[in-house]
Design an enzyme around this catalytic site. Sequence first.
Site, PDB file in Angstrom:
ATOM      1  N   TRP A  97     -24.436  57.700  25.797  1.00  0.00           N
ATOM      2  CA  TRP A  97     -23.672  58.812  25.221  1.00  0.00           C
ATOM      3  C   TRP A  97     -23.474  59.923  26.260  1.00  0.00           C
ATOM      4  CZ3 TRP A  97     -25.215  63.921  24.452  1.00  0.00           C
ATOM      5  CH2 TRP A  97     -24.328  64.695  23.721  1.00  0.00           C
ATOM      6  N   HIS A  98     -24.484  60.093  27.130  1.00  0.00           N
ATOM      7  CA  HIS A  98     -24.391  61.169  28.116  1.00  0.00           C
ATOM      8  C   HIS A  98     -23.345  60.886  29.178  1.00  0.00           C
ATOM      9  CE1 HIS A  98     -28.225  62.450  26.361  1.00  0.00           C
ATOM     10  NE2 HIS A  98     -27.915  63.640  26.819  1.00  0.00           N
ATOM     11  N   GLY A  99     -23.032  59.652  29.379  1.00  0.00           N
ATOM     12  CA  GLY A  99     -22.010  59.361  30.382  1.00  0.00           C
ATOM     13  C   GLY A  99     -21.876  57.872  30.601  1.00  0.00           C
ATOM     14  N   TYR A 155     -24.187  70.339  30.397  1.00  0.00           N
ATOM     15  CA  TYR A 155     -23.840  69.480  29.267  1.00  0.00           C
ATOM     16  C   TYR A 155     -22.345  69.466  28.968  1.00  0.00           C
ATOM     17  CZ  TYR A 155     -27.883  67.059  27.541  1.00  0.00           C
ATOM     18  OH  TYR A 155     -28.892  66.140  27.400  1.00  0.00           O
ATOM     19  N   PHE A 206     -20.795  66.061  29.393  1.00  0.00           N
ATOM     20  CA  PHE A 206     -21.091  64.964  28.488  1.00  0.00           C
ATOM     21  C   PHE A 206     -20.178  64.987  27.281  1.00  0.00           C
ATOM     22  CE2 PHE A 206     -25.413  66.073  30.313  1.00  0.00           C
ATOM     23  CZ  PHE A 206     -25.229  65.233  31.387  1.00  0.00           C
TER      24      PHE A 206
END
Lengths: 331, 537
Positions: B376-378, B534, B537
């Site tokens: 999800w973060h990248g 963030y 993201f």
Amino acid sequence: MHRIVIACLASILLYATLFGLLLDRPLTLGLPRALLDSTIARGSAIEGPKLVILAGSNGPYSHRCQTIEPILELPCVNGGVAVGIGLDYLFARWQPLLRPGDVVYLPLEQAQYIRSRAATVVGPDAAIMARHDRATLANLPPERWLGALFAFDLRALVMSMIELALTAARFRDPRAEVTGSVNAWGDHVGHTPTLGSANAMILATARPEHLTAHAIEAGDGTRMVRAFLIWANANGVRVIGGLSTGFSDTPLPDATLTAIRTLYEGADTMFMRLPNNSRYPRSAFFDTPDHLHEVAQIEHSTAVARALGALLARSTGTDLAFMAPGSAPPR
Amino acid sequence: MLFHSQIFILGFLPLCLIGFFLAGRLAGRTMALCWLIAASLFFYGWWNPPFTLLLIGSIAGNYGLACLIRRLARASCFIPVDRSIDSSNDGSPNDGRSAATALISCAGTVFGPAAPNPAKPVRRGPHRPHLARICLGGAIAANLGLLAWFKYADFLLAIVAPDNATLSIFLPLAISFFTFQQIIYLTDCLRHPEQNPGFVPYAAFVAFFPHLIAGPLVAPRDIMPQFQAAGLATPDAGNLQAGMTLFLLGLGKKLVLADMFGAFADTGFNAAARGETLTFVEAWFATLAYALQIYFDFSGYSDMAIGLARMLNIRFPLNFDSPYQARDIADFWRRWHITLGLFLRDYVYIPLGGSRHGPTRHLGALAGTMLLGGLWHGAAWQFVLWGGLHGLFLAVHAAYAGPPLPRRLSHGLTLLAVILAWVPFRAADLPTTWSMARGLLGLNGVTLPQMIVAAVPSLGAIADPVPVLLFLGDARTLSFPEVSVCLLLGWIVVLTLPHIHLWHARTRTMGLTAGFALTMQALFFAPHVSPFLYFQF
């Protein structure tokens, strides 16, 4: 809401008291301040015409007034300090000491031409002025006053406490052992090739980049130089623009050179360049592309002195002693 | 627009607050919400105006789907009393007309909550509607599909067809957050079909600028009633003061602390990304600095978001609870990015089986949840590695059956694991991760400034003296003590102090006194502004 307002005002007051009156950075900022003060003192003690070299650290590291002075038969002061010292501050310190007939040589680093206003107002000279030189600060524009007040971040706070503690503990500054020292002319000396060998890896991997002509033309530093040239012309001070030293494997682009030359010649002042554009092999440098080691520094200074002498002779029609036959630029 | 930019603080925020309360006073709560939506869209569009259409489309589309799901869920549970109104609707979940009427009925709820229809008293049924579930599945798939297209298309393409040119898809800001936020809402619609706030509160809830870009992810059932509260658009001195204090303290965390540690971390990690070799001290200092940067950056952002919402009379939940003080890795995830953790628990971990289907399934659910959390973060392998490491840590923690470890040991191990896991998270790619790992293990040697070795000669036995550490701070003679003291201060703060939401008003005022001037210095005089970590993201 008044509690927030009071807290904010108290914070500003505390900050100003700490950085304006109590904290200091005797090691990091003490050295450039001492260098500046000593060269200013030397400059003010000279009666009659003098040559003043103003630049960043390229001034003291790559130029040696001790060498130049006897060649030109002109008292010389190496007034360069560090690239972070704002040109407006440097000029403001020297202008009261410059008299008609004085010569100012400006082998400025390219970064000095394009240094942003935002970076200048909170540079190291802002911290020096806030703590030690409010007289000069008072003569600079109000944005510099604000910049001097807010020149200190958390790292400055931490460094101040470290440096004050080290100084109180009679800390022996190791920099003289690894980089050399400063002589009476303001030249950096003792930065021998042997000491410089410790920086071989840094020099081998350094990738200097040249600025575009447009960047130089539009730079805030360029604006300050232009204002200084106008002042110099009006006050009979002869300014000669020049080039800082650099690696010969990264030659100066013609457009960049033209932009620098045009800045000076366009303002009815002189510009001097050596046949090699002050470019030398990496082995001639001490730790950065702006710092020759002292052997190369002396050779470069000799070449600069002869070229300056020729230029001044042409401009005044004087036959100067230093124009001896057989003089050659440094290798 | 960044919360810590001058244009936001001096321009957007005051205008937004004044407009909101003025609209509330002159035209009522709904118009105040409309102003808030417009301001939020302007805030979002400042970054890239065309993508505002994507946000508007997402909000409108999801609201329509939410109405449909709610209607279907209600319809299957209802027994209409007045059959003359809709005689063909027998409450069957397969009734196609109920879907159509659901969409049409949404139009009537645009400017406020749907009024209960006295002609249609309802009786709650014992089961959830099948059609509504299908519709919810489709809605979630559509949202995730959109997110996947923007975020993962190039990543997947590189896996399945590495020789093909990338699609170079531009990732819209905040898409991960507003997508997840709306998935939560859609799911809530199935669980609580009787609650329809209306379009304006819904749009204000999703687009609400304090949490639009990077959270916190909030539960609609907690926040939506606040948007519908009567006193929403009336200035509250207590909320304004508390919100402003939190905002300023968060601003300080970001500008003074996070950006300072970020500069130290960047020196090391960027050098590693360029292929330089970092020695032991350089690698550890960069890693420790990054652990502090990401904490102060994201918790600072969260504090600012909570403070901004509070000024507008909305209370957000806590997002960070001193995570580096966690006693074990499970505790860390109850304290770090709490709202994302809750989302992953409710919408990934539990659907994957949670802890109720035996140890194997439990460990698989933990690992799967964290892998997805990492992804999800990248869309990059280093995020998968980060998620995988945390999945592994959680699995080991869950499987451990021995006696409890001493608290300090447990805390230390947790901290070490978390810090080491930040390496792939920050590194530009996997080769950089390995390069940093070699430095951290001392495989590239141990060097120290000769000044330090001269002061403590015994260090010469373990470290080679060098003039300066090239990839530490500004690579100056005093960089080593400078970075050391800064790191020490930072770690003392995160390991010993409670988070600012636990501070008394007087302590907050003292914090403001200590940090406000430094914050203003960074806001107006720092040479550059770093975006929130963030935001990527």
